[in-house]
Design a protein around this motif. Structure first.
Motif, short mmCIF file in Angstrom:
data_model
loop_
_atom_site.label_atom_id
_atom_site.label_comp_id
_atom_site.label_asym_id
_atom_site.label_seq_id
_atom_site.Cartn_x
_atom_site.Cartn_y
_atom_site.Cartn_z
N CYS A 23 0.85 -1.19 0.00
CA CYS A 23 0.00 0.00 0.00
C CYS A 23 0.88 1.24 0.00
O CYS A 23 2.02 1.20 0.46
N TYR A 24 0.33 2.34 -0.51
CA TYR A 24 1.02 3.61 -0.39
C TYR A 24 0.91 4.09 1.04
O TYR A 24 -0.07 3.82 1.74
N ASN A 25 1.93 4.82 1.50
CA ASN A 25 1.95 5.36 2.85
C ASN A 25 2.42 6.81 2.77
O ASN A 25 3.56 7.07 2.40
N CYS A 26 1.52 7.73 3.09
CA CYS A 26 1.83 9.16 2.99
C CYS A 26 0.93 9.92 3.96
O CYS A 26 -0.28 9.70 3.99
N ARG A 27 1.50 10.83 4.74
CA ARG A 27 0.71 11.59 5.71
C ARG A 27 -0.06 12.74 5.08
O ARG A 27 -1.10 13.14 5.60
N ASP A 36 5.30 14.57 2.21
CA ASP A 36 6.31 14.12 3.19
C ASP A 36 7.13 12.95 2.66
O ASP A 36 7.80 12.27 3.42
N GLY A 37 7.07 12.71 1.36
CA GLY A 37 7.82 11.60 0.75
C GLY A 37 7.01 10.33 0.73
O GLY A 37 6.66 9.80 1.77
N MET A 38 6.70 9.85 -0.46
CA MET A 38 5.87 8.64 -0.61
C MET A 38 6.67 7.42 -0.16
O MET A 38 7.81 7.23 -0.55
N LYS A 69 -4.73 11.04 3.51
CA LYS A 69 -3.70 10.28 4.22
C LYS A 69 -3.78 8.86 3.69
O LYS A 69 -4.87 8.28 3.62
N LEU A 70 -2.64 8.28 3.32
CA LEU A 70 -2.57 6.93 2.77
C LEU A 70 -1.81 6.05 3.75
O LEU A 70 -0.76 6.45 4.25
N SER A 71 -2.32 4.83 4.01
CA SER A 71 -1.65 3.98 5.00
C SER A 71 -2.10 2.53 4.91
O SER A 71 -3.00 2.19 4.15
#
Length: 105
Positions: A23-27, A36-38, A69-71
């Motif tokens: 999964c993508y993780n991005c705040r 904040d950098g993928m 937000k991706l997480s």
């Protein structure tokens, strides 16, 4: 011979034959950019890829998209939260790797 050895190792590490989903993780994700950098995360047991869309409420009560937000999230459920000044929409998916990009991007 090397190919057979590698296939054997993969079958030991992934007995079901499935590869781990990512999964993508991005705040803070907005308009195709992660501020904040993928990064990425591996789904673990009882996890889903999650997209948390944040909307600002206007004076007329309309929702205006602000950012996402991706997480990877445990026990994720699709839901909408409505507050006085913002609305949060949580969307969960597990059907494919990297399925948590907001629609339209």
């Amino acid at each position: 011979m090397l190919v057979l050895l590698l296939l054997g190792m993969v079958s030991l590490l992934c007995p079901s034959g499935e590869t781990a989903k990512m999964c993508y993780n991005c705040r803070k994700y907005h308009l195709g950019l992660c501020y904040d950098g993928m990064k990425s995360c591996n789904l673990k047991y009882q996890q889903s890829c999650a997209t948390e869309n944040i909307y600002i409420l206007t004076r007329k009560g309309r929702s205006m998209y602000h950012y996402s937000k991706l997480s990877c999230m445990h026990n994720c459920e699709d839901i909408n939260f409505l507050g006085n000044e913002k609305r949060t929409e949580l969307i969960c998916c597990t059907h494919s790797s990297y399925c948590n990009l907001p629609e339209g991007n």
